[in-house]
Write a protein that holds these residues in place. Structure first.
Motif, PDB file in Angstrom:
ATOM      1  N   MET A 234      27.735  -0.304   2.574  1.00 49.14           N
ATOM      2  CA  MET A 234      28.797  -1.302   2.409  1.00 49.14           C
ATOM      3  C   MET A 234      29.503  -1.127   1.061  1.00 49.14           C
ATOM      4  N   ILE A 235      28.735  -0.907  -0.002  1.00 48.40           N
ATOM      5  CA  ILE A 235      29.340  -0.706  -1.317  1.00 48.40           C
ATOM      6  C   ILE A 235      30.161   0.574  -1.342  1.00 48.40           C
ATOM      7  N   CYS A 236      29.640   1.639  -0.737  1.00 46.81           N
ATOM      8  CA  CYS A 236      30.409   2.897  -0.676  1.00 46.81           C
ATOM      9  C   CYS A 236      31.692   2.714   0.133  1.00 46.81           C
ATOM     10  N   GLY A 237      31.622   1.973   1.232  1.00 41.73           N
ATOM     11  CA  GLY A 237      32.816   1.745   2.040  1.00 41.73           C
ATOM     12  C   GLY A 237      33.889   0.994   1.280  1.00 41.73           C
ATOM     13  N   ILE A 238      33.488  -0.054   0.576  1.00 43.07           N
ATOM     14  CA  ILE A 238      34.457  -0.817  -0.220  1.00 43.07           C
ATOM     15  C   ILE A 238      35.013   0.034  -1.356  1.00 43.07           C
ATOM     16  N   PHE A 239      34.140   0.800  -2.004  1.00 44.25           N
ATOM     17  CA  PHE A 239      34.578   1.661  -3.105  1.00 44.25           C
ATOM     18  C   PHE A 239      35.582   2.701  -2.632  1.00 44.25           C
ATOM     19  N   PHE A 240      35.274   3.399  -1.550  1.00 50.28           N
ATOM     20  CA  PHE A 240      36.179   4.471  -1.097  1.00 50.28           C
ATOM     21  C   PHE A 240      37.486   3.916  -0.547  1.00 50.28           C
ATOM     22  N   ALA A 241      37.449   2.758   0.112  1.00 51.12           N
ATOM     23  CA  ALA A 241      38.697   2.160   0.587  1.00 51.12           C
ATOM     24  C   ALA A 241      39.566   1.734  -0.599  1.00 51.12           C
ATOM     25  N   GLY A 242      38.946   1.120  -1.595  1.00 56.16           N
ATOM     26  CA  GLY A 242      39.699   0.734  -2.793  1.00 56.16           C
ATOM     27  C   GLY A 242      40.225   1.936  -3.550  1.00 56.16           C
ATOM     28  N   THR A 243      39.407   2.973  -3.662  1.00 50.39           N
ATOM     29  CA  THR A 243      39.842   4.193  -4.327  1.00 50.39           C
ATOM     30  C   THR A 243      41.004   4.838  -3.573  1.00 50.39           C
ATOM     31  N   GLY A 244      40.967   4.793  -2.251  1.00 56.34           N
ATOM     32  CA  GLY A 244      42.060   5.342  -1.464  1.00 56.34           C
ATOM     33  C   GLY A 244      43.368   4.613  -1.695  1.00 56.34           C
ATOM     34  N   VAL A 245      43.309   3.293  -1.792  1.00 55.68           N
ATOM     35  CA  VAL A 245      44.530   2.516  -2.039  1.00 55.68           C
ATOM     36  C   VAL A 245      45.071   2.818  -3.436  1.00 55.68           C
ATOM     37  N   VAL A 246      44.187   2.853  -4.435  1.00 58.33           N
ATOM     38  CA  VAL A 246      44.624   3.168  -5.795  1.00 58.33           C
ATOM     39  C   VAL A 246      45.196   4.587  -5.852  1.00 58.33           C
ATOM     40  N   TYR A 247      44.547   5.525  -5.173  1.00 61.45           N
ATOM     41  CA  TYR A 247      45.038   6.906  -5.123  1.00 61.45           C
ATOM     42  C   TYR A 247      46.418   6.957  -4.477  1.00 61.45           C
ATOM     43  N   GLY A 248      46.601   6.158  -3.430  1.00 65.50           N
ATOM     44  CA  GLY A 248      47.911   6.114  -2.781  1.00 65.50           C
ATOM     45  C   GLY A 248      48.995   5.584  -3.701  1.00 65.50           C
ATOM     46  N   PHE A 249      48.675   4.560  -4.494  1.00 65.42           N
ATOM     47  CA  PHE A 249      49.671   4.027  -5.428  1.00 65.42           C
ATOM     48  C   PHE A 249      50.004   5.034  -6.529  1.00 65.42           C
TER      49      PHE A 249
ATOM     50  N   THR B 104      49.893   8.297  -6.338  1.00 59.98           N
ATOM     51  CA  THR B 104      50.670   9.411  -5.788  1.00 59.98           C
ATOM     52  C   THR B 104      51.920   8.924  -5.059  1.00 59.98           C
ATOM     53  N   GLU B 105      52.178   7.621  -5.109  1.00 57.42           N
ATOM     54  CA  GLU B 105      53.322   6.995  -4.447  1.00 57.42           C
ATOM     55  C   GLU B 105      53.342   7.295  -2.948  1.00 57.42           C
ATOM     56  N   PHE B 106      52.169   7.439  -2.389  1.00 52.68           N
ATOM     57  CA  PHE B 106      51.958   7.669  -0.956  1.00 52.68           C
ATOM     58  C   PHE B 106      52.708   8.885  -0.438  1.00 52.68           C
ATOM     59  N   THR B 107      52.961   9.871  -1.318  1.00 53.95           N
ATOM     60  CA  THR B 107      53.631  11.097  -0.882  1.00 53.95           C
ATOM     61  C   THR B 107      52.617  12.178  -0.525  1.00 53.95           C
ATOM     62  N   GLU B 108      51.437  12.118  -1.101  1.00 55.46           N
ATOM     63  CA  GLU B 108      50.393  13.097  -0.819  1.00 55.46           C
ATOM     64  C   GLU B 108      49.596  12.578   0.379  1.00 55.46           C
ATOM     65  N   LEU B 109      49.730  13.241   1.512  1.00 50.88           N
ATOM     66  CA  LEU B 109      49.185  12.704   2.764  1.00 50.88           C
ATOM     67  C   LEU B 109      47.881  13.367   3.178  1.00 50.88           C
ATOM     68  N   LEU B 110      47.081  13.763   2.204  1.00 53.51           N
ATOM     69  CA  LEU B 110      45.766  14.274   2.538  1.00 53.51           C
ATOM     70  C   LEU B 110      44.677  13.401   1.922  1.00 53.51           C
ATOM     71  N   GLY B 111      44.764  13.158   0.640  1.00 54.36           N
ATOM     72  CA  GLY B 111      43.722  12.399  -0.043  1.00 54.36           C
ATOM     73  C   GLY B 111      43.694  10.932   0.336  1.00 54.36           C
ATOM     74  N   PHE B 112      44.861  10.314   0.445  1.00 54.55           N
ATOM     75  CA  PHE B 112      44.930   8.888   0.769  1.00 54.55           C
ATOM     76  C   PHE B 112      44.303   8.571   2.129  1.00 54.55           C
ATOM     77  N   PRO B 113      44.709   9.222   3.215  1.00 50.05           N
ATOM     78  CA  PRO B 113      44.058   8.920   4.494  1.00 50.05           C
ATOM     79  C   PRO B 113      42.592   9.339   4.532  1.00 50.05           C
ATOM     80  N   ALA B 114      42.261  10.432   3.845  1.00 50.58           N
ATOM     81  CA  ALA B 114      40.870  10.886   3.847  1.00 50.58           C
ATOM     82  C   ALA B 114      39.964   9.864   3.168  1.00 50.58           C
ATOM     83  N   LEU B 115      40.402   9.312   2.049  1.00 47.34           N
ATOM     84  CA  LEU B 115      39.592   8.296   1.363  1.00 47.34           C
ATOM     85  C   LEU B 115      39.501   7.011   2.186  1.00 47.34           C
ATOM     86  N   LEU B 116      40.588   6.634   2.842  1.00 46.87           N
ATOM     87  CA  LEU B 116      40.533   5.437   3.695  1.00 46.87           C
ATOM     88  C   LEU B 116      39.584   5.650   4.881  1.00 46.87           C
ATOM     89  N   LEU B 117      39.639   6.821   5.489  1.00 40.23           N
ATOM     90  CA  LEU B 117      38.740   7.121   6.606  1.00 40.23           C
ATOM     91  C   LEU B 117      37.289   7.186   6.145  1.00 40.23           C
TER      92      LEU B 117
END
Length: 133
Positions: free
Chosen positions: A9-24, A26-39
């Motif tokens: 549960m902690i890893c899931g919350i961490f990676f989802a939060g990290t994915g959102v921060v990563y998306g911000f 990179t301005e959501f232009t890099e379409l590999l890391g953001f979806p991968a971290l969310l998944l």
């Protein structure tokens, strides 16, 4: 099992939060890391929820008790034949199939046929001969 639930549960919350921060960042232009971290976060949460539901259904596990012995969690894992050669045939067939993927696709069907023969032999090795049940 409780520690596994908390970990996933902690890893899931961490990676989802990290994915959102990563998306911000990179301005959501890099379409590999953001979806991968969310998944990755979603899959970790799925495993955590599965473990939580299993823990609710099954109850207290021996690994949750500080006074439990190792043998308390010992279960029957099945019957395995130490004299069987079929696992080696399965590994050889997988090796031929993966060699075919690397070197030439025409080799893959040979590995598939060998794998089918090896799997049938492994599944039915106790149905005939000295070890028939």
């Amino acid at each position: 099992m409780k520690s596994s639930i908390y970990l996933f549960m902690i890893c899931g919350i961490f990676f989802a939060g990290t994915g959102v921060v990563y998306g911000f960042f990179t301005e959501f232009t890099e379409l590999l890391g953001f979806p991968a971290l969310l998944l990755l976060g979603g899959m970790s949460l799925m495993i955590g929820v599965y473990l939580w539901l299993t823990d609710r259904r099954v109850g207290r596990q021996p690994q949750d008790s500080e006074h439990a012995e190792i043998s308390d969690a010992d279960a029957d894992y099945g019957f395995f034949s130490p004299w069987s050669w079929w696992p080696i045939a399965c590994a050889g067939a997988a090796a031929v199939a993966f060699y075919g993927i690397a070197m030439g696709w025409w080799i893959v069907p040979f590995g598939a046929v060998l794998g089918l023969v090896a799997l049938v032999g492994l599944a039915f090795e106790h149905d005939r001969g000295d070890h028939a049940h």
